[in-house]
Design an enzyme around this catalytic site. Sequence first.
Site, PDB file in Angstrom:
ATOM      1  N   LYS A  37       9.143  45.130 -13.403  1.00  0.00           N
ATOM      2  CA  LYS A  37       7.912  44.986 -12.597  1.00  0.00           C
ATOM      3  C   LYS A  37       6.925  44.053 -13.313  1.00  0.00           C
ATOM      4  O   LYS A  37       6.868  42.930 -12.229  1.00  0.00           O
ATOM      5  CB  LYS A  37       7.082  45.999 -12.449  1.00  0.00           C
ATOM      6  N   THR A  55      -0.642  56.648 -21.186  1.00  0.00           N
ATOM      7  CA  THR A  55      -1.557  55.573 -21.456  1.00  0.00           C
ATOM      8  C   THR A  55      -2.178  55.664 -22.810  1.00  0.00           C
ATOM      9  O   THR A  55      -2.613  54.522 -23.530  1.00  0.00           O
ATOM     10  CB  THR A  55      -2.211  55.435 -20.284  1.00  0.00           C
ATOM     11  N   ARG A  93      14.660  13.798  -6.485  1.00  0.00           N
ATOM     12  CA  ARG A  93      15.202  14.903  -7.916  1.00  0.00           C
ATOM     13  C   ARG A  93      14.507  14.192  -9.249  1.00  0.00           C
ATOM     14  O   ARG A  93      13.677  13.304  -9.192  1.00  0.00           O
ATOM     15  CB  ARG A  93      16.654  14.540  -7.654  1.00  0.00           C
ATOM     16  N   LYS A 116      17.272  10.281  -7.654  1.00  0.00           N
ATOM     17  CA  LYS A 116      17.421  10.756  -8.739  1.00  0.00           C
ATOM     18  C   LYS A 116      17.321  10.000  -9.901  1.00  0.00           C
ATOM     19  O   LYS A 116      18.096   9.005 -10.032  1.00  0.00           O
ATOM     20  CB  LYS A 116      18.430  11.730  -8.798  1.00  0.00           C
ATOM     21  N   HIS A 120      15.983   3.767   4.465  1.00  0.00           N
ATOM     22  CA  HIS A 120      16.779   5.151   5.154  1.00  0.00           C
ATOM     23  C   HIS A 120      18.244   5.078   4.750  1.00  0.00           C
ATOM     24  O   HIS A 120      19.089   4.356   4.251  1.00  0.00           O
ATOM     25  CB  HIS A 120      16.755   4.638   6.667  1.00  0.00           C
ATOM     26  N   ASN A 140      14.314  -5.071  -1.093  1.00  0.00           N
ATOM     27  CA  ASN A 140      14.458  -4.144  -0.123  1.00  0.00           C
ATOM     28  C   ASN A 140      16.045  -3.822  -0.141  1.00  0.00           C
ATOM     29  O   ASN A 140      16.976  -4.701  -0.178  1.00  0.00           O
ATOM     30  CB  ASN A 140      14.211  -4.997   1.343  1.00  0.00           C
ATOM     31  N   ASN A 200      27.137   6.160  -9.379  1.00  0.00           N
ATOM     32  CA  ASN A 200      26.787   6.268 -10.754  1.00  0.00           C
ATOM     33  C   ASN A 200      27.676   7.099 -11.385  1.00  0.00           C
ATOM     34  O   ASN A 200      27.642   6.988 -12.721  1.00  0.00           O
ATOM     35  CB  ASN A 200      25.315   6.870 -10.640  1.00  0.00           C
TER      36      ASN A 200
END
Length: 463
Positions: free
Chosen positions: A7, A66, A322, A340, A352, A366, A375
């Site tokens: 818990k 307790t 990432r 990443k 995009h 660009n 990669n």
Amino acid sequence: MKSATPKVLHSICGRSLVGHVLAAARELEPENLVVVVGHAREKVAAHLGEIDPGVRTAVQAEQNGTGHAVRMGLEELGGSVDGTVVVVCGDTPLLTGATLQALAATHTSDGNAVTVLTAEVPDATGYGRIVRDGVSGAVTAIVEHKDATESQRAIREINSGVFAFDGQLLADALGKVRTDNSQGEEYLTDVLGILREAGHRVGASVAGDHREIAGINNRVQLSEARRILNDRLLTEAMLAGVTVVDPATTWVDVTVTFEQDAIVHPGTQLLGSTHLGEGAEVGPHTRLTDTRVGAGAHVDNTVATGADIGPQANVGPYAYLRPGTHLGLKSKIGTFVEAKNSSIGEGTKVPHLSYVGDTTIGEYSNIGAASVFVNYDGESKHHTTVGSHCKTGSDNMFVAPVTVGDGAYTGAGSVITKDVPPGALAVARGQQRNIEGWVARKRPGSAAAKAAEAASRQGESES
């Protein structure tokens, strides 16, 4: 909790339940901090070692109440303690350090042997009632609901289970606690009666917000506590100068930090060590984990983990950053772009439909649409470097390891497998060949064939 997880290891707002309690206790700057562990103690102890290595643990091999738990804690410290001992419960994540400090201060100033943290609740049904002396205000008894008279049941002040004790008196009284009760356990609350009968004063400190003492025993209560704590965190942020457009749909961890004039739009989750710089704008529908967002940056409909988004950068919508992604000043990661372990230089844009992995890109370049930085060769990851002021064509594949020099261009549809010198144009694609009449021969009668035939007739009539 109906869970394989103990818990106290369930979490809300970026910390385990016991982690929240430890954080509050640490605000007292205690000489010693001991956690009594029993059920699933191996898991709990391992977690404690991760979040607070300075914590000591005491093992309660058998859960005998307790009072027994506190006795085990004192034995870890040699059996008794000079000064004040504060006892808290491990499942009260809303408890604050300020409330514990007020408890300890009241305990000292009133000269109490024991001071009970209490709260006044709207509905005290089921709770132990605090009965006070009408003249001195001292606590004379804690009466359980089932044992209370009608007049006692009208009392709205309840016991929280949190106490401050005189250490020496506590150790002595615990040795006198009996187990002749229905559970056969040592109850910590029996210490109050023992000390009072010995002529010592029992006092109380009232929590300012009764919700602080709420214990968690099921997932409904866990959810309720998460909502309360989240509201508390967002209120603090807003009062510090952060705009939270819709607190009901915004969730943050306790470790998240903000600078003023940051804006958080609906449906946003800010987790871990995430930081929003001055004037940063995040969301809607964004989840950032352990991510830094620079001043004036915009992050829209994005998932990011372990990323560093530079000042005035623009991310999204529908981007995925990432770990190891670093975006420079005024850079852009656009729609349906994943990055990443890559560094994107100042002013550089990946607008995009691209994947950027294990790559360094210089300034003001660009990257054309639908580009992939290839990669992985099936066994190892390799690095790609693109210089500054480069213009790469759409649908490029950069097969690492490869370098594109400063000011270079690449043609659309190219597969770049060799280094490109600075200022060069690289074109790596097959030469186009048109096979006339192929559709009519291979797809006779098709819609395409009919359209082609009609277009041919139209062209002949115009000529």
